[in-house]
Design an enzyme around this catalytic site. Structure first.
Site, PDB file in Angstrom:
ATOM      1  N   ASP A 150       0.831  -1.202   0.000  1.00  0.00           N
ATOM      2  CA  ASP A 150       0.000   0.000   0.000  1.00  0.00           C
ATOM      3  C   ASP A 150       0.868   1.256   0.000  1.00  0.00           C
ATOM      4  O   ASP A 150       1.983   1.240   0.531  1.00  0.00           O
ATOM      5  CB  ASP A 150      -0.893  -0.044   1.255  1.00  0.00           C
ATOM      6  CG  ASP A 150      -2.107   0.852   1.127  1.00  0.00           C
ATOM      7  OD1 ASP A 150      -2.293   1.490   0.073  1.00  0.00           O
ATOM      8  OD2 ASP A 150      -2.884   0.912   2.103  1.00  0.00           O
ATOM      9  N   ARG A 184      -0.236   9.377 -10.048  1.00  0.00           N
ATOM     10  CA  ARG A 184      -0.345   8.122  -9.296  1.00  0.00           C
ATOM     11  C   ARG A 184       0.270   6.941 -10.046  1.00  0.00           C
ATOM     12  O   ARG A 184       0.848   6.041  -9.441  1.00  0.00           O
ATOM     13  CB  ARG A 184      -1.823   7.802  -9.026  1.00  0.00           C
ATOM     14  CG  ARG A 184      -2.515   8.743  -8.084  1.00  0.00           C
ATOM     15  CD  ARG A 184      -3.992   8.360  -7.945  1.00  0.00           C
ATOM     16  NE  ARG A 184      -4.168   6.993  -7.477  1.00  0.00           N
ATOM     17  CZ  ARG A 184      -4.052   6.610  -6.209  1.00  0.00           C
ATOM     18  NH1 ARG A 184      -3.790   7.482  -5.283  1.00  0.00           N
ATOM     19  NH2 ARG A 184      -4.224   5.354  -5.876  1.00  0.00           N
ATOM     20  N   HIS A 236       2.747   3.621  -9.032  1.00  0.00           N
ATOM     21  CA  HIS A 236       2.598   2.179  -9.294  1.00  0.00           C
ATOM     22  C   HIS A 236       3.827   1.635 -10.026  1.00  0.00           C
ATOM     23  O   HIS A 236       4.226   0.492  -9.824  1.00  0.00           O
ATOM     24  CB  HIS A 236       1.343   1.912 -10.117  1.00  0.00           C
ATOM     25  CG  HIS A 236       0.077   2.223  -9.365  1.00  0.00           C
ATOM     26  ND1 HIS A 236      -0.134   1.801  -8.074  1.00  0.00           N
ATOM     27  CD2 HIS A 236      -1.031   2.934  -9.710  1.00  0.00           C
ATOM     28  CE1 HIS A 236      -1.322   2.227  -7.657  1.00  0.00           C
ATOM     29  NE2 HIS A 236      -1.874   2.919  -8.629  1.00  0.00           N
ATOM     30  N   LEU A 270      11.813 -19.968  -4.683  1.00  0.00           N
ATOM     31  CA  LEU A 270      10.720 -19.161  -4.131  1.00  0.00           C
ATOM     32  C   LEU A 270       9.448 -19.303  -4.976  1.00  0.00           C
ATOM     33  O   LEU A 270       9.500 -19.235  -6.203  1.00  0.00           O
ATOM     34  CB  LEU A 270      11.150 -17.683  -4.114  1.00  0.00           C
ATOM     35  CG  LEU A 270      10.084 -16.662  -3.700  1.00  0.00           C
ATOM     36  CD1 LEU A 270       9.824 -16.710  -2.200  1.00  0.00           C
ATOM     37  CD2 LEU A 270      10.487 -15.257  -4.101  1.00  0.00           C
ATOM     38  N   ARG A 324      -5.280  -2.769   8.405  1.00  0.00           N
ATOM     39  CA  ARG A 324      -6.430  -3.662   8.173  1.00  0.00           C
ATOM     40  C   ARG A 324      -6.080  -4.647   7.071  1.00  0.00           C
ATOM     41  O   ARG A 324      -5.097  -4.479   6.354  1.00  0.00           O
ATOM     42  CB  ARG A 324      -7.679  -2.845   7.823  1.00  0.00           C
ATOM     43  CG  ARG A 324      -7.504  -1.954   6.635  1.00  0.00           C
ATOM     44  CD  ARG A 324      -8.768  -1.187   6.261  1.00  0.00           C
ATOM     45  NE  ARG A 324      -8.438  -0.267   5.190  1.00  0.00           N
ATOM     46  CZ  ARG A 324      -8.045   0.986   5.364  1.00  0.00           C
ATOM     47  NH1 ARG A 324      -7.972   1.500   6.577  1.00  0.00           N
ATOM     48  NH2 ARG A 324      -7.702   1.744   4.339  1.00  0.00           N
ATOM     49  N   SER A 381      -8.268  -5.690   4.541  1.00  0.00           N
ATOM     50  CA  SER A 381      -8.855  -5.351   3.239  1.00  0.00           C
ATOM     51  C   SER A 381      -9.155  -6.564   2.344  1.00  0.00           C
ATOM     52  O   SER A 381      -8.795  -6.581   1.163  1.00  0.00           O
ATOM     53  CB  SER A 381      -7.941  -4.373   2.479  1.00  0.00           C
ATOM     54  OG  SER A 381      -7.773  -3.193   3.207  1.00  0.00           O
TER      55      SER A 381
HETATM   56  C1  FPP Z   1      -1.741   0.333  -3.334  1.00  0.00           C
HETATM   57  O1  FPP Z   1      -1.348   1.670  -3.431  1.00  0.00           O
HETATM   58  C2  FPP Z   1      -1.273  -0.411  -4.465  1.00  0.00           C
HETATM   59  C3  FPP Z   1      -2.055  -0.974  -5.428  1.00  0.00           C
HETATM   60  C4  FPP Z   1      -3.520  -0.886  -5.440  1.00  0.00           C
HETATM   61  C5  FPP Z   1      -1.460  -1.672  -6.569  1.00  0.00           C
HETATM   62  C6  FPP Z   1      -0.246  -2.492  -6.278  1.00  0.00           C
HETATM   63  C7  FPP Z   1       0.398  -2.767  -7.570  1.00  0.00           C
HETATM   64  C8  FPP Z   1       1.726  -2.745  -7.845  1.00  0.00           C
HETATM   65  C9  FPP Z   1       2.769  -2.522  -6.839  1.00  0.00           C
HETATM   66  C10 FPP Z   1       2.196  -2.906  -9.226  1.00  0.00           C
HETATM   67  C11 FPP Z   1       1.954  -4.192  -9.942  1.00  0.00           C
HETATM   68  C12 FPP Z   1       2.409  -5.413  -9.221  1.00  0.00           C
HETATM   69  C13 FPP Z   1       3.135  -6.437  -9.709  1.00  0.00           C
HETATM   70  C14 FPP Z   1       3.213  -7.707  -8.964  1.00  0.00           C
HETATM   71  C15 FPP Z   1       3.905  -6.375 -10.963  1.00  0.00           C
HETATM   72  P1  FPP Z   1      -2.459   2.788  -3.525  1.00  0.00           P
HETATM   73  O2  FPP Z   1      -2.610   3.165  -4.957  1.00  0.00           O
HETATM   74  O3  FPP Z   1      -3.706   2.344  -2.844  1.00  0.00           O
HETATM   75  O4  FPP Z   1      -1.746   3.936  -2.745  1.00  0.00           O
HETATM   76  P2  FPP Z   1      -2.436   5.086  -1.875  1.00  0.00           P
HETATM   77  O5  FPP Z   1      -3.209   4.372  -0.781  1.00  0.00           O
HETATM   78  O6  FPP Z   1      -1.260   5.838  -1.345  1.00  0.00           O
HETATM   79  O7  FPP Z   1      -3.288   5.859  -2.793  1.00  0.00           O
END
Ligand code: FPP
Length: 228
Positions: free
Chosen positions: A15, A28, A32, A126, A182, A184
């Site tokens: 997160d 944003r 990612h 792994l 949490r 989620s």
């Molecule tokens: C949460 O941050 C993150 C996500 C919803 C996406 C997680 C995805 C990746 C790390 C990239 C793809 C993964 C792989 C395995 C290649 P958020 O956007 O909710 O952040 P915020 O709460 O700060 O807005």
């Protein structure tokens, strides 16, 4: 750290990508992208440490509700990850695995995923599991439905064996970054006896030393599984 106190299965709720980007005045989607680069780093590190299972929550069933351009960017990152990383994962003995219902994903995303799974299927290092279009309640409902269809007896064991994680041990340690505390809708059934580690560090900043802190904390916990 002695090996006995190393968790066999570490699960991570990654997160804080959005906040990481916002802090830098970036869109944003670049958060990612940085988050994906960190996935690469942490997979390598867990593999090196001898952790047997790493599971990450990359896309929840609820994430489909994000703006279309953000969902699109996440899908592109996934395609790139599966297309560009698989060879190196294979060299390191990492076996890719996916849990969730990816039937809603576009064919080109599903193809990239399938290629990655096929290429690494014989690796014995792994096991790196990516939760995609995953929701734990939906997973439990799906398990119960298939138990009914198959006419099995409903027991803790048969429920476990019908979850997406049927061939993995339960997570010993669940990490969530960015300060939220949490679950989620992640691994609800499997988390019955997991230890939790929360950190304010945002996912793109959760590096090797942050992982070491989590592992050290885990090694100090006294796991009793309801006993004394
Ligand atoms: C949460 O941050 C993150 C996500 C919803 C996406 C997680 C995805 C990746 C790390 C990239 C793809 C993964 C792989 C395995 C290649 P958020 O956007 O909710 O952040 P915020 O709460 O700060 O807005």
């Amino acid at each position: 750290m002695e090996n006995g106190s190393l968790p066999r299965h570490v699960a991570v709720i990654m997160d804080g990508n959005g906040r990481w980007a916002k802090k830098r005045g970036l869109p944003r989607t670049l958060g990612h992208k940085a988050g994906t680069e960190n996935v690469r780093r942490i997979v390598k590190y867990c593999s090196k440490k001898g952790i047997k299972y790493l599971t990450v929550y990359a896309f929840s069933t609820e994430n489909f509700r994000r703006p279309q351009d953000e969902v699109g960017a996440l899908m592109r990152l996934l395609i790139q990850y599966f297309n560009n990383e698989t060879d190196e994962l294979k060299e390191n003995g990492v076996r890719l695995n996916v849990i969730g219902d990816i039937s809603e994903f576009q064919p080109k995303v599903r193809e990239a995923i399938q290629n990655g799974l096929d290429k690494t299927k014989d690796c014995d290092g792994l096991v790196f599991t990516i939760a995609l279009a995953y929701g734990a309640r939906a997973e439990i409902v799906r398990a119960v439905k298939s138990i009914i269809d198959e006419g099995c007896e409903v027991t803790e064991e048969t429920v476990s064996k019908h979850l997406y994680t049927f061939d993995m041990p339960d997570p010993d340690l669940i990490i969530r970054t960015s300060g939220e505390e949490r679950l989620s809708n992640f691994l609800l059934y499997q988390a019955a006896y997991s230890e939790f580690y929360f950190t304010k560090t945002l996912w793109p900043d959760f590096d090797e030393s942050e992982m070491d802190k989590a592992l050290e904390e885990f090694a100090k916990r006294d796991r009793r599984y309801g006993g004394v």
